[in-house]
Design a protein around this motif. Structure first.
Motif, short mmCIF file in Angstrom:
data_model
loop_
_atom_site.label_atom_id
_atom_site.label_comp_id
_atom_site.label_asym_id
_atom_site.label_seq_id
_atom_site.Cartn_x
_atom_site.Cartn_y
_atom_site.Cartn_z
N MET A 1 0.87 -1.18 0.00
CA MET A 1 0.00 0.00 0.00
C MET A 1 0.91 1.23 0.00
O MET A 1 1.55 1.55 1.00
N VAL A 2 0.98 1.91 -1.14
CA VAL A 2 1.98 2.95 -1.35
C VAL A 2 1.33 4.32 -1.42
O VAL A 2 0.40 4.54 -2.21
N ASN A 3 1.85 5.23 -0.61
CA ASN A 3 1.35 6.60 -0.62
C ASN A 3 2.54 7.55 -0.58
O ASN A 3 2.88 8.10 0.46
N GLY A 4 3.21 7.70 -1.72
CA GLY A 4 4.37 8.55 -1.78
C GLY A 4 5.45 7.98 -2.67
O GLY A 4 5.17 7.20 -3.59
N ILE B 1 0.46 -7.93 -4.96
CA ILE B 1 -0.48 -6.89 -5.37
C ILE B 1 0.07 -5.56 -4.88
O ILE B 1 0.68 -5.50 -3.81
N ALA B 2 -0.10 -4.50 -5.65
CA ALA B 2 0.36 -3.17 -5.22
C ALA B 2 -0.71 -2.14 -5.54
O ALA B 2 -1.11 -1.98 -6.70
N VAL B 3 -1.16 -1.45 -4.49
CA VAL B 3 -2.15 -0.39 -4.63
C VAL B 3 -1.48 0.91 -4.22
O VAL B 3 -0.82 0.97 -3.17
N ALA B 4 -1.62 1.95 -5.02
CA ALA B 4 -0.94 3.21 -4.74
C ALA B 4 -1.88 4.38 -4.89
O ALA B 4 -2.85 4.33 -5.66
N GLU C 1 -5.72 9.57 -3.00
CA GLU C 1 -5.11 9.34 -1.70
C GLU C 1 -6.16 9.06 -0.62
O GLU C 1 -5.96 8.19 0.24
N ALA C 2 -7.28 9.75 -0.67
CA ALA C 2 -8.32 9.59 0.35
C ALA C 2 -8.96 8.21 0.31
O ALA C 2 -9.59 7.79 1.29
N GLU C 3 -8.81 7.49 -0.80
CA GLU C 3 -9.44 6.18 -0.96
C GLU C 3 -8.45 5.02 -0.82
O GLU C 3 -8.84 3.86 -0.95
N LEU C 4 -7.17 5.34 -0.57
CA LEU C 4 -6.14 4.31 -0.59
C LEU C 4 -6.36 3.22 0.45
O LEU C 4 -6.35 2.03 0.13
N GLN C 5 -6.57 3.62 1.70
CA GLN C 5 -6.75 2.61 2.75
C GLN C 5 -8.01 1.80 2.51
O GLN C 5 -8.02 0.56 2.67
#
Length: 303
Positions: free
Chosen positions: A145-148, A163-166, A226-230
């Motif tokens: 789970m990538v944010n940045g 799996i990779a979600v960003a 970004e607001a939906e990542l988690q």
């Protein structure tokens, strides 16, 4: 913090500490300190944190002041968190995320100076390679789970996950060539995730690609605001956690086993795997439940 948001997604209320909340309390040797203890003083905080709830283990890179660099201590802590109770039926899926604006900047360059010596350098890269292979060989799916920003070995970590979600603000690079250290080990995972010419452009120039470009080339599974990542990452994790662990585990192992094979060998291996799958208790339960028009009740038993 991303980790706190994940805890919120699980329904935690009030003030949240990474060492508290609704997550299952794991043994002290797992949550409190690195059992290997290499590369880290006893007084230093553990560079990763981990909690598990409803089959989902969330591992957080927790050294944002150092851009979550994959120091030897960070790598050994991450390895410990990944391998802890790996064969337990209570574990269904792993999420790897990070605190701060940088997912991971890659290796700690202070550990790669001449003063550290060749043997230490070899241990760093050997340990890093082991972590990446543990992810590939792990019995449950591993989600990044990538944010940045994810660079060098940080990009390698993303590429190694199943799996990779960003978030759409994320970016990815293998910039080692710019400082005279070609990203050879990150290139192993990168070349297995994106087309060769894309990987080589990233490796030869060190220039970053956006999240949308990473999605286009296959480095990512999904890109979301970004607001939906988690929320999106947890949706995927909960879906996997609701399924039969031995079925998913067999499927993951078979997928990677057949991937480098020629077509005939691949079909031979996967045909055997289908027969083995049917021999699983959950394999028969799923088919019976479908025919009886009811929801399956998974035993999660390996045979």
């Amino acid at each position: 913090m991303a980790a706190v948001a994940v805890l919120r997604a699980f329904g935690a209320r009030g003030p949240i500490c990474l060492w508290r909340g609704p997550w299952a309390q794991l043994p002290a040797r797992f949550c409190s300190r690195d059992p290997a203890g290499a590369g880290r003083r006893e007084s230093e905080p553990r560079p990763t944190s981990a909690r598990q709830l409803d089959g989902i283990r969330n591992i957080v890179l927790s050294n944002p002041k150092k851009r979550n660099a994959l120091s030897l201590a960070m790598l050994k802590s991450l390895q410990s968190d990944i391998l802890h109770d790996a064969d337990s039926n209570d574990l269904k899926v792993i999420i790897i995320s990070a605190e701060g604006p940088v997912f991971s900047s890659g290796h700690d360059l202070k550990e790669l100076t001449e003063e550290q010596g060749r043997d230490y350098h070899a241990e760093v890269f050997r340990t890093c390679s082991k972590v990446m292979m543990h992810i590939r060989n792990h019995p449950v799916p591993v989600i990044a789970m990538v944010n940045g920003l994810a660079t060098a070995a940080g990009c390698q970590l993303v590429a190694s996950c199943d799996i990779a979600v960003a978030s759409d603000k994320s970016s990815f690079a293998t910039p080692g060539v710019n400082i005279g250290l070609f990203c050879s080990t990150p290139g192993v995972a990168l070349a297995r995730a994106v087309p060769r010419k894309v990987a080589l452009e990233m490796l030869f120039t060190g220039e970053p690609i956006s999240a949308q470009e990473a999605l286009l080339h296959g480095l990512l599974s999904k890109v979301v605001p970004e607001a939906e990542l988690q929320e999106e990452t947890m949706r995927i994790a909960r879906k996997i956690a609701s399924l039969s662990r031995p079925v998913v585990s067999l499927g993951k192992a078979t997928f990677y086993k057949q991937l480098p094979q020629d077509l005939g060998t691949a079909y031979y291996l996967t045909s055997q795997a289908m027969v083995d799958n049917l021999a699983l208790r959950d394999g028969q339960e799923g088919i019976t439940a479908f025919l009886q028009k009811r929801k399956p009740v998974w035993s999660h038993e390996p045979a």
